[in-house]
Design a protein around this motif. Structure first.
Motif, PDB file in Angstrom:
ATOM      1  N   ASP A 286       0.807  -1.231   0.000  1.00  0.00           N
ATOM      2  CA  ASP A 286       0.000   0.000   0.000  1.00  0.00           C
ATOM      3  C   ASP A 286       0.836   1.276   0.000  1.00  0.00           C
ATOM      4  O   ASP A 286       0.294   2.361  -0.203  1.00  0.00           O
ATOM      5  CB  ASP A 286      -0.913   0.026   1.230  1.00  0.00           C
ATOM      6  CG  ASP A 286      -1.957  -1.065   1.188  1.00  0.00           C
ATOM      7  OD1 ASP A 286      -2.466  -1.340   0.085  1.00  0.00           O
ATOM      8  OD2 ASP A 286      -2.246  -1.642   2.250  1.00  0.00           O
ATOM      9  N   TYR A 287       2.152   1.165   0.253  1.00  0.00           N
ATOM     10  CA  TYR A 287       2.976   2.370   0.431  1.00  0.00           C
ATOM     11  C   TYR A 287       4.193   2.305  -0.499  1.00  0.00           C
ATOM     12  O   TYR A 287       5.344   2.302  -0.060  1.00  0.00           O
ATOM     13  CB  TYR A 287       3.412   2.493   1.893  1.00  0.00           C
ATOM     14  CG  TYR A 287       2.298   2.226   2.876  1.00  0.00           C
ATOM     15  CD1 TYR A 287       1.195   3.070   2.939  1.00  0.00           C
ATOM     16  CD2 TYR A 287       2.329   1.116   3.719  1.00  0.00           C
ATOM     17  CE1 TYR A 287       0.161   2.825   3.825  1.00  0.00           C
ATOM     18  CE2 TYR A 287       1.296   0.860   4.611  1.00  0.00           C
ATOM     19  CZ  TYR A 287       0.210   1.714   4.659  1.00  0.00           C
ATOM     20  OH  TYR A 287      -0.808   1.464   5.536  1.00  0.00           O
ATOM     21  N   ARG A 392      -0.943  11.214   0.371  1.00  0.00           N
ATOM     22  CA  ARG A 392      -2.104  10.360   0.627  1.00  0.00           C
ATOM     23  C   ARG A 392      -1.686   9.019   1.222  1.00  0.00           C
ATOM     24  O   ARG A 392      -2.388   8.460   2.083  1.00  0.00           O
ATOM     25  CB  ARG A 392      -2.901  10.159  -0.657  1.00  0.00           C
ATOM     26  CG  ARG A 392      -3.624  11.432  -1.118  1.00  0.00           C
ATOM     27  CD  ARG A 392      -4.631  11.132  -2.211  1.00  0.00           C
ATOM     28  NE  ARG A 392      -3.986  10.785  -3.474  1.00  0.00           N
ATOM     29  CZ  ARG A 392      -3.630  11.645  -4.395  1.00  0.00           C
ATOM     30  NH1 ARG A 392      -3.838  12.941  -4.217  1.00  0.00           N
ATOM     31  NH2 ARG A 392      -3.050  11.243  -5.517  1.00  0.00           N
ATOM     32  N   GLN A 393      -0.544   8.490   0.785  1.00  0.00           N
ATOM     33  CA  GLN A 393      -0.058   7.240   1.374  1.00  0.00           C
ATOM     34  C   GLN A 393       0.354   7.439   2.832  1.00  0.00           C
ATOM     35  O   GLN A 393       0.144   6.562   3.674  1.00  0.00           O
ATOM     36  CB  GLN A 393       1.125   6.703   0.560  1.00  0.00           C
ATOM     37  CG  GLN A 393       0.725   6.152  -0.787  1.00  0.00           C
ATOM     38  CD  GLN A 393       1.873   5.481  -1.511  1.00  0.00           C
ATOM     39  OE1 GLN A 393       2.954   5.261  -0.939  1.00  0.00           O
ATOM     40  NE2 GLN A 393       1.672   5.150  -2.788  1.00  0.00           N
ATOM     41  N   LYS A 396      -2.764   7.433   4.853  1.00  0.00           N
ATOM     42  CA  LYS A 396      -3.293   6.071   4.965  1.00  0.00           C
ATOM     43  C   LYS A 396      -2.488   5.261   5.968  1.00  0.00           C
ATOM     44  O   LYS A 396      -3.055   4.485   6.753  1.00  0.00           O
ATOM     45  CB  LYS A 396      -3.287   5.381   3.600  1.00  0.00           C
ATOM     46  CG  LYS A 396      -3.908   3.991   3.629  1.00  0.00           C
ATOM     47  CD  LYS A 396      -3.959   3.365   2.246  1.00  0.00           C
ATOM     48  CE  LYS A 396      -4.608   1.976   2.314  1.00  0.00           C
ATOM     49  NZ  LYS A 396      -4.677   1.341   0.980  1.00  0.00           N
ATOM     50  N   GLU A 399      -3.580   6.358   9.357  1.00  0.00           N
ATOM     51  CA  GLU A 399      -4.938   5.896   9.664  1.00  0.00           C
ATOM     52  C   GLU A 399      -4.938   4.420  10.048  1.00  0.00           C
ATOM     53  O   GLU A 399      -5.588   4.014  11.019  1.00  0.00           O
ATOM     54  CB  GLU A 399      -5.833   6.122   8.454  1.00  0.00           C
ATOM     55  CG  GLU A 399      -7.275   5.705   8.686  1.00  0.00           C
ATOM     56  CD  GLU A 399      -8.155   5.965   7.477  1.00  0.00           C
ATOM     57  OE1 GLU A 399      -8.993   5.098   7.166  1.00  0.00           O
ATOM     58  OE2 GLU A 399      -7.982   7.024   6.836  1.00  0.00           O
ATOM     59  N   THR A 400      -4.176   3.588   9.311  1.00  0.00           N
ATOM     60  CA  THR A 400      -4.116   2.155   9.624  1.00  0.00           C
ATOM     61  C   THR A 400      -3.517   1.937  11.012  1.00  0.00           C
ATOM     62  O   THR A 400      -4.024   1.137  11.811  1.00  0.00           O
ATOM     63  CB  THR A 400      -3.282   1.421   8.568  1.00  0.00           C
ATOM     64  OG1 THR A 400      -3.869   1.618   7.275  1.00  0.00           O
ATOM     65  CG2 THR A 400      -3.222  -0.071   8.871  1.00  0.00           C
TER      66      THR A 400
END
Length: 839
Positions: A286-287, A392-393, A396, A399-400
């Motif tokens: 995701d990153y 944005r990453q 995220k 947030e995770t």
């Protein structure tokens, strides 16, 4: 076709300077970041009278670099080096430092701080010391002048310059003619700067290759006093090297989640007050743009917050929340008190005890990248990040991490998980378990109370581990088996649903935990035995209940027969009472009729009396409003006005030093009484003309109603009068003339002191009426600064032309109403504020 070119106005200086650098602290941040990017290991910020000096021991600049780089607006050597990062090794690579900025406009921070700028620099590659000077005002004289036409003076110094740590190279920035009119560099401002700089470079970082020192000699004496007293925290001391020591505290006293990101994996470790809970590793899918990052978030319960305040000298909520660092330097406003850049607080408002907000957390997000353009600040310097794929990453990733910590704290520690999912056999049992759990968690410095006693929390923890184990992208490196053990000796095995035993068995199988599998097998056998014993006990209890029920039935039958006999007796007694009640009702009705007739007669007499009084009033009004009477009243009013003015003029002619002599004091007292009688006559004429004079000088007066009506009269239109009251009725016995004179004195006093507005507020409390009278005039004279109550003394005035008996008359008149008067301090320190208390 002709080619055209842009021209750059000298006004560009403000666009990339004052208008982007929003505060003095941000301006100094930018200059410190420039020193960091110049490979400095130390920066010293000195505050002198009308001067700020920022010195570093970085690599300095040559004359060629000054000319081609520093004076080249928008050019960033940092960005150029980032672009060439793979072409050559630099000094920065040796000390493993990333660049803090890459816009090329941080140098204009100097303009935010002061008008005159002098830069002295010695390069590590040069034996000469160069100095440039400029006046930022030169760029503001004429916008039609191009930026490049403004001269910057340059000279070469022969004297040796000493840089921090006795370095032979570095840069000294000297700013004079400071712009500190609105926010001067007071001790408070300096401490705010220090506390902000402590957070500029990651305060939780273990790397100590860069230090900042603040020097201000005028604050040294106050610093020494605090140090000697032993009461001052480091954050309350202005002078010295910035330091921060909260890392150890947070590791020992908080519930913490730590995440590291590299190009291949994301590793997450959750620990609770020193005990590791679980550790997982995920493939980095995701990153893709984040190759080097760490996230550390700590939940602070009440005990942790108390320890933080005790050791740091500031509440955790006022210190900040979750800070964002790029290449070791902080990005504003992330982490500021009241800021919601991480978008936690809005979500937390959706439900109490369901989400973690910024008030609950302390931590940081560290991103290290050579591609600064993908994670850059907006130009205003305190507006956060530009929206890019990498930013944005980062959001995220936070947030995770935040959700995983929140899932553990809210679900496991607070019991929200097992309550919501009905893990217990009964709702009541779950509610009681959650209540006890939440009460313990607030002040506990260890999670052992969960490990030893909370079945619901363990069940919820098993649910978390099971969810992680079913994700093919997650590898569970460790989980706390004690936390996952539902079946220890303290557990109530019969209250655990079979599904949770199956979940635990699934986790033990997937993680290859043979010890846990053996415990589960023993528990199953124990549960079966307990179930059999429970069935036998239930059968015996049912037999005993049947026998008891038969005995109860016989007893009920006997009691029923006795009740029937008692009921017959009660019915007979009730009939007797009804007859007596009917007799009483008839007598009551007769008495009520007599009383009603008496009341009707009383009301009739009262109405006739009121009608007669109204008739007399009409006759009186007709008499006083005849032309002859009206002229006579005005004649009396004019004569009394002349008497009043003559006495005032006479009193004003007496010098202040003579007024205090005994014979003159007696004379003034007599003149004051005469004037008071004259004023009373004046007021009588006003009240007669307005038909408001009662037949007696002493009457029952409704104060709120009187004040409201009096202030609305035409004679008081020279000043705006405002009235409010929390009650409609409060009666006193006295003279309306006297009350009118009191109000006139207040109005005249306000007009004498240039007031435009007069407010009267009535507040009924504890059977007393508190009357607040205040205006927006010049306020209390300095003559009464030591004792404001002297204003009520006889023959004492705040103005040279005053008689000094207006306030005296007010106080003396109020005594007739059993009232007292005092001076109050105005809330906004404007005008004057009186308080009258009617008892």
């Amino acid at each position: 076709m002709d080619n055209l070119k842009f021209r750059i106005s000298s006004a560009l200086k403000d666009l990339v300077g004052k208008e982007l650098i929003t505060s003095d602290n941000v301006a100094i941040f930018e200059l410190v970041k420039n020193a960091y990017d110049a490979y400095a290991t130390k920066v010293v910020i000195s505050f002198l009278e009308d001067k700020i000096i920022i010195a570093d021991n970085g690599r300095g600049m040559t004359f060629d670099e000054i000319q081609k780089k520093w004076l080249f607006v928008g050019f960033s050597e940092k960005k150029k080096r980032i672009d060439n990062i793979n072409k050559q090794q630099s000094y920065r690579d040796k000390i493993k430092r990333y660049y803090a900025g890459a816009k090329g406009i941080g140098r204009f921070s100097c303009d935010r701080l002061g008008r005159m700028l002098t830069i002295t620099t010695t390069s590590q590659n040069s034996s000469t010391t160069d100095q440039i000077s400029l006046d930022w005002k030169d760029f503001e004289k004429d916008q039609s002048i191009e930026f490049s036409e403004i001269n910057v003076s340059h000279s070469i110094l022969s004297d040796h310059i000493s840089y921090p740590e006795d370095s032979s190279h570095g840069t000294v920035i000297e700013i004079t003619h400071l712009h500190d009119d609105e926010t001067p560099w007071t001790r408070k401002h300096l401490l705010e700067l220090k506390r902000s700089l402590e957070k500029l470079i990651n305060p939780l970082s273990e790397v100590n290759d860069f230090s900042i020192e603040i020097v201000c000699e005028r604050e040294q004496e106050e610093d020494d006093k605090l140090i000697e007293s032993g009461k001052g925290y480091d954050r309350d001391i202005v002078n010295g090297i910035l330091k921060n020591s909260i890392s150890t505290i947070l590791k020992l006293k908080t519930t913490q989640i730590d995440v590291t990101v590299n190009p291949d994996y994301v590793t997450t470790t959750l620990s609770d007050r020193g005990i590791e809970i679980y550790k997982i590793r995920e493939t980095n899918v995701d990153y893709s743009l984040i190759s080097d990052a760490t996230v550390s978030l700590s939940f602070l319960n009440r005990a942790a917050k108390y320890n933080f305040s005790r050791l740091m000298g500031v509440d955790a909520v006022n210190y900040g929340s979750v800070f964002l660092f790029r290449n070791g330097f902080r990005i504003l406003p992330f982490g500021n008190t009241g800021d919601d850049s991480w978008r936690m607080d809005f979500r937390a408002q959706q439900g109490y005890n369901r989400y973690l907000s910024s008030r609950d957390l302390l931590g940081r997000v560290d991103i290290h990248t050579d591609n600064v353009s993908e994670l850059k600040e907006v130009s205003s310097r305190d507006g956060g990040l530009v929206d890019t794929q990498m930013s944005r990453q980062v959001m995220k990733l936070f947030e995770t991490t935040h959700r995983r910590l929140e899932r553990y704290v809210v679900g496991v520690l607070w019991g929200e998980g097992f309550l919501k999912n009905e893990y217990f056999a009964s709702k009541e049992e779950g509610e009681e378990e959650r209540r006890k759990l939440h009460a313990k968690d607030k002040d506990s410095e260890s999670p052992n109370y969960v490990i030893d006693n909370s079945i619901g929390s363990k069940i919820d923890f098993i649910k978390i581990i099971k969810s992680l184990s079913t994700d093919p992208n997650v590898e569970i490196l460790y989980y706390n088996s004690e936390f996952a053990n539902l079946l220890n000796e303290q557990s109530k095995s019969d209250s655990i649903k079979p599904q949770f035993i199956k979940d635990l068995e699934t986790i033990a199988t997937r993680t290859g935990n043979e010890t846990l599998l053996k415990i589960i097998g023993d528990a199953k056998r124990r549960i079966e035995q307990l179930s059999k014993e429970k069935i036998d006990a239930q059968r015996k209890a049912e037999e005993a209940e049947r026998k008891a029920a038969d005995a109860v039935a016989q007893q009920i039958k006997a009691e029923q027969k006795a009740n029937e006999e008692e009921e017959k007796r009660k019915i007979a007694e009730l009939d007797k009472l009804k007859a007596e009640n009917e007799k009483v009702k008839a007598e009551n009705a007769r008495l009520i009729a007599i009383q009603k007739a008496a009341e009707e007669e009383k009301r009739r007499q009262k109405a006739e009396k009121e009608k007669k009084i109204e008739s007399l009033k009409v006759e009186f009004y007709k008499k006083v409003t005849t032309p002859d009477t009206d002229a006579l009243i005005h004649h009396v009013k004019n004569n009394n006005s002349r008497i009043n003015d003559a006495i005032a003029d006479l009193l004003n002619t007496i010098p202040e030093e003579i007024k205090k002599l005994p014979f003159c004091y007696t004379l003034i007292e007599s003149l004051t009484k005469i004037r008071n009688l004259s004023l009373k006559s004046l007021k009588a004429t006003d009240l007669i003309l307005s038909c408001d004079l009662a037949p007696s000088d002493s009457q029952k007066i409704n104060l709120p109603l009187f004040f409201d009506g009096y202030l609305k009269s035409e004679v008081h239109k020279k000043i705006n009068c405002h009235f409010s009251s929390n009650t409609e009725c409060f009666y006193v016995l006295g003279s309306k003339l006297d009350l009118g004179l009191v109000l006139d004195n207040f109005i005249n006093n306000s007009l004498d002191w240039n007031a435009k507005n007069l407010w009267i507020n009535c507040d009924l409390s504890n059977n007393k009426l508190y009357v607040h009278i205040f205006d927006d005039g010049l306020g209390l004279s300095q003559k009464f600064s030591n004792d404001p109550e002297e204003i009520f003394n006889f023959a004492t005035s705040g103005k040279k032309t005053g008689t000094g008996f207006g306030m005296y008359l007010i106080k003396e008149t109020l005594k007739n109403f059993h009232a007292t008067i005092h001076i109050e301090t105005p809330a906004d320190h404007k005008g004057i504020h009186f308080l009258i208390i009617f008892e």
